[in-house]
Design a protein around this motif. Sequence first.
Motif, mmCIF file in Angstrom:
data_model
loop_
_atom_site.group_PDB
_atom_site.id
_atom_site.type_symbol
_atom_site.label_atom_id
_atom_site.label_comp_id
_atom_site.label_asym_id
_atom_site.label_seq_id
_atom_site.Cartn_x
_atom_site.Cartn_y
_atom_site.Cartn_z
ATOM 1 N N VAL A 33 -24.208 50.018 19.976
ATOM 2 C CA VAL A 33 -25.565 50.706 20.396
ATOM 3 C C VAL A 33 -25.490 50.941 21.837
ATOM 4 C CG1 VAL A 33 -27.966 51.782 20.164
ATOM 5 C CG2 VAL A 33 -26.946 51.018 18.174
ATOM 6 N N MET A 34 -26.197 50.079 22.471
ATOM 7 C CA MET A 34 -25.815 49.394 24.026
ATOM 8 C C MET A 34 -24.959 49.652 24.555
ATOM 9 S SD MET A 34 -28.731 48.361 24.817
ATOM 10 C CE MET A 34 -28.451 47.872 26.196
ATOM 11 N N GLU A 35 -23.689 49.739 24.389
ATOM 12 C CA GLU A 35 -22.324 50.341 25.023
ATOM 13 C C GLU A 35 -22.540 51.657 25.533
ATOM 14 O OE1 GLU A 35 -19.392 48.569 22.802
ATOM 15 O OE2 GLU A 35 -19.751 46.553 23.745
ATOM 16 N N CYS A 36 -22.838 52.873 23.887
ATOM 17 C CA CYS A 36 -22.670 53.381 24.224
ATOM 18 C C CYS A 36 -23.876 54.695 24.942
ATOM 19 C CB CYS A 36 -23.533 54.242 22.902
ATOM 20 S SG CYS A 36 -22.524 54.234 21.732
ATOM 21 N N VAL A 37 -25.066 54.013 25.373
ATOM 22 C CA VAL A 37 -25.810 54.062 26.753
ATOM 23 C C VAL A 37 -25.228 53.319 27.636
ATOM 24 C CG1 VAL A 37 -27.612 54.930 24.601
ATOM 25 C CG2 VAL A 37 -27.638 52.568 25.692
ATOM 26 N N GLY A 38 -24.401 52.832 28.201
ATOM 27 C CA GLY A 38 -24.628 51.784 29.237
ATOM 28 C C GLY A 38 -25.310 50.924 29.875
ATOM 29 N N GLU A 39 -25.226 49.215 29.035
ATOM 30 C CA GLU A 39 -25.725 48.048 29.648
ATOM 31 C C GLU A 39 -26.594 48.027 30.703
ATOM 32 O OE1 GLU A 39 -23.141 44.437 28.883
ATOM 33 O OE2 GLU A 39 -21.809 46.324 27.975
#
Length: 342
Positions: free
Chosen positions: A336-342
Amino acid sequence: MITLHRQHNSTAFLPVAAHVESTFEKVICTGASTFIIHGDEVVFEQYLGRQSAADDARMVQADTQFHIASVRKTYIGFAVSYALHYGYIKNIDDKVICYLPDLDEPAWKPVTIRHLLTHTHGLKTEEGKTYREFEPGTDWSYKQIGIEALTRLVKVTTGNSVAEILHEAVFTPLGLSESDWYAEKNERLVDVILRYEGDEDWRTSESTEGDKMNMYVSTRELAYWGYFHLKKGKINGKQIVPREIIDMAVSLQSPATLHKDAPQNGFLWFVKDLPANKTEIGPLVPEGSYQLLGFTNATVLVIPEKDLVAVRMFNSFGSPEGYDYLEDVRSFGDTVMECVGE
């Protein structure tokens, strides 16, 4: 009512869908789903498979209700926070036996409400007797005895069951009709697919008081539950419950004496604060996030820093051989975090 703008499934979240599909293949189940809210919009919604193994089983769809197992504890945590806010319970550090005097026995005497809420009470039951595994506040263990005491505590102090509090304070005001505890099955409820016939870990109940493991919630309404917390109880410009109730439930409440590698909890929610080796929350998920995972692999993850709620559902039960459920749920959050940018 919770009314959110819906866009077409965002391609940015396709890796999350792929992660859910991969888990769908690993666990023993017939159905799964994904629902993501980001920036007050529904950005991804997907349903897979069927509600049971029957040849004529209903397809998993928006109103399908999954058994959420331990995710039900977030609703119990809310009820305890409600009781504290309105003064039915005086203090989180009160001894449990002050409210449940029938528990006045040596193992229970040092246990506080905080210990129950954070799984640090150190109690276990064997053959109807209560034993101590460790001193309260020093370690962490996920035992049902603490949850049973909390639901009793809510009923004794408020005069209402967990379910009654949730319906009056949240479900009815928000128009949630796919979140409840059921005595009987209906066509919208999935069959839970057991690992093997006669699985001794599987239990059901006819109680509708919110004290047993028979809560079924649709994927969208579990996401709305997370969104309700994300927005501190304020929906469509209206404060449905005092924000202090939500703040207590999702802030770190674990005792300061707890070992640094033990999981950290709010009011039964797992919360992300200091790094902890045994947490169920992925390492890429930022501080201030909170999550809960159920034995059916149902998961609700709230990431305030990203204004995001992610939910996955399965009708599985437990972990088949070779499946690491903690690694899987941590990588779900990290994806999920990778999809929104860490």
